[in-house]
Each structure stands twice: as structure tokens, then as C-alpha cells.
Design an enzyme around this catalytic site. Sequence first.
Site, PDB file in Angstrom:
ATOM      1  N   THR A   2     -13.908  17.733  23.393  1.00 49.06           N
ATOM      2  CA  THR A   2     -12.542  18.153  23.629  1.00 49.06           C
ATOM      3  C   THR A   2     -11.795  17.743  24.906  1.00 49.06           C
ATOM      4  O   THR A   2     -12.664  16.960  25.694  1.00 49.06           O
ATOM      5  CB  THR A   2     -12.804  19.684  24.020  1.00 49.06           C
ATOM      6  OG1 THR A   2     -13.700  20.002  24.887  1.00 49.06           O
ATOM      7  CG2 THR A   2     -13.123  20.538  22.777  1.00 49.06           C
ATOM      8  N   CYS A  39     -21.270  17.028  29.854  1.00 44.00           N
ATOM      9  CA  CYS A  39     -21.805  17.946  30.955  1.00 44.00           C
ATOM     10  C   CYS A  39     -21.595  17.296  32.342  1.00 44.00           C
ATOM     11  O   CYS A  39     -21.899  16.213  32.387  1.00 44.00           O
ATOM     12  CB  CYS A  39     -23.134  18.463  30.671  1.00 44.00           C
ATOM     13  SG  CYS A  39     -23.827  18.867  29.040  1.00 44.00           S
TER      14      CYS A  39
END
Length: 300
Positions: free
Chosen positions: A191, A128
Site C-alpha cells: 500500500t 514494517c
Amino acid sequence: MNMKVNLAGVTLNNPVMTASGTFGSGEEYSELVDLNRLGAVVTKGVANIPWAGNPTPRIAETYGGMINAIGLQNPGMDVFIERDIPFLKKYDTKIIVNVCGKTTEDYIQVVERLADEPVDMLEINISCPNVKEGGIAFGQDPKAVEAITREVKKYAKQPVIMKLSPNVTDITVMAKAAEAGGADVLSMINTLTGMKIDVNRRTFAVANKTGGLSGPAIKPIAVRMVYQAACAVKIPIIGMGGIMTAEDALEFILAGATAVSVGTANFVNPYATTEIIAGIEDYMIKYQIEDISELIGAVR
């Protein structure tokens, strides 16, 4: 034949688990998959407060995979503790909670709340953006990786898994930083940042413009990074990234992963996890492997 693996003192019945964000908290899959067969269920990301996620469209199919920009939509830790933990406790599987946040304080709030809950491990999603650092992802700065790992470890009662971002120049630097901060386990890879453009509409396929690329297309990169990290650190690794079959899972194990997570495959084939477990068992019988530990890191 022994399929059990040990992750920082937590024994899993087998090395196969779900990847965060692809299995919810197990309830929607439980009609199709016997959760008792899984080594662990890794929950969708849980934050200190509910997150709405990104605008739609949020998913696009690509060759050999998909791009998602869900934005870690989740109902927050209160709902998770009240609803999801009691459901998962009904099964003979380990519970790994994926924790997300925008600042170190966000992560700590969730970790503190989960300290006395009946969950087995915490997986800290550090991909994040760190708002205080001007938007750079925690996972792209080794100093930030070490610092947040150290802070989380101060408050965590369960073993801490640090989930590493592959969007870096040298994955071993990040792996060593997490280990230096006290991480018990690494999970990798998250990812890869990707983009798809809809040529007919002449716009981005997902509203966020970019998203996380997952699926078979990223597997060779993931296997390489797991191998590099396994050579660089002494803590166990959970390997993931494009695992569709038992053969894929075995590549990660031979490269040095103690366990594996199955993600995108669940969307294509809801039975993927249990089929992979059966496939690993068949492989062990075929090659007369008595203990799965014989395979971990066997290729060097």
C-alpha cells in the site's frame, strides 16, 4: 488453453491469488469462493508472537479505495500452524504464507518454524518499521532490503517472495536489491502511505493518523512500478494494487507480472477472484491465446 504459471519452480493452476490481509487464511471466504479455483491463497501476515495491532478506528473509505492501519494484527505462528495450515491443505491450491516482523530475528524465527510445514512459498512483508534502524521501514532502504533477503534465504526451505513497498523514490533500486539478496520472486506493490481527515469531527479518520491506501486509485502507479521492475530484474513478479476486474489483472500481466494478487476487491465483491479467473479465460478464448505465458510482459 494453458493457464498454469511457474513461480520459482512452484506451478500455479492459474495466475490469480489473494493479497495478504484481505482474505484471512481463506476460511471465512470458503463458503462463497471455491478455493480450488484459486492459483494460490496468500495468508494474512504471520508473526513469531501474537500482535494486537493498532487502536481503532483502523479503516476508512476513500475515493476509489480505502485506507487501513490494522497494524498486522495476527494470532502468531503457533495458532497459524495448528489451525490455518490444516484447513488450507484440504484444497487444491498453493499456500503462500505472508511473514511479518519488527526485526530480522523476528522474520527468521517464523521462517525457521515454517521450514518443515506443508506450505509452498513465503512472502516476506518488509514494509514494517525496523526498530533497530530507528523506525525506517526495511523496504525503504536498499541495503536493508538486500541484507534481510539474504538472511531469510539462509533459513528458508521454500522459495522466498519479497513484498516491496512503493513508498520509495525508485522502485527499480529496491527490486534489484531484493534480487541481489537472493529473492526468488517479487510481489508488488504494497500500500501507499495515505491520510484522511474527518472534517466534521476535525480529527484523523484512522487512529494511527496515516494508513495504507489500496484499491483502484493506486492501480496506475502499481502497473507502472511492475513494468519498471520487470524491465530491471530477471526474477518473476506478482503484481497487485487495485485489481478489480480481469482487465485490471491483464494490465499487470502485460506489463510483466507472471501472477497477480487481488486484495481490496474481496471486501467489495467476495467473488472477485474467481470472476477474474473466468474473465482471463474469456480473454484468452477471444484473442486465441493458447498459453498465458504469451501475455506475460507482452507490452514493452
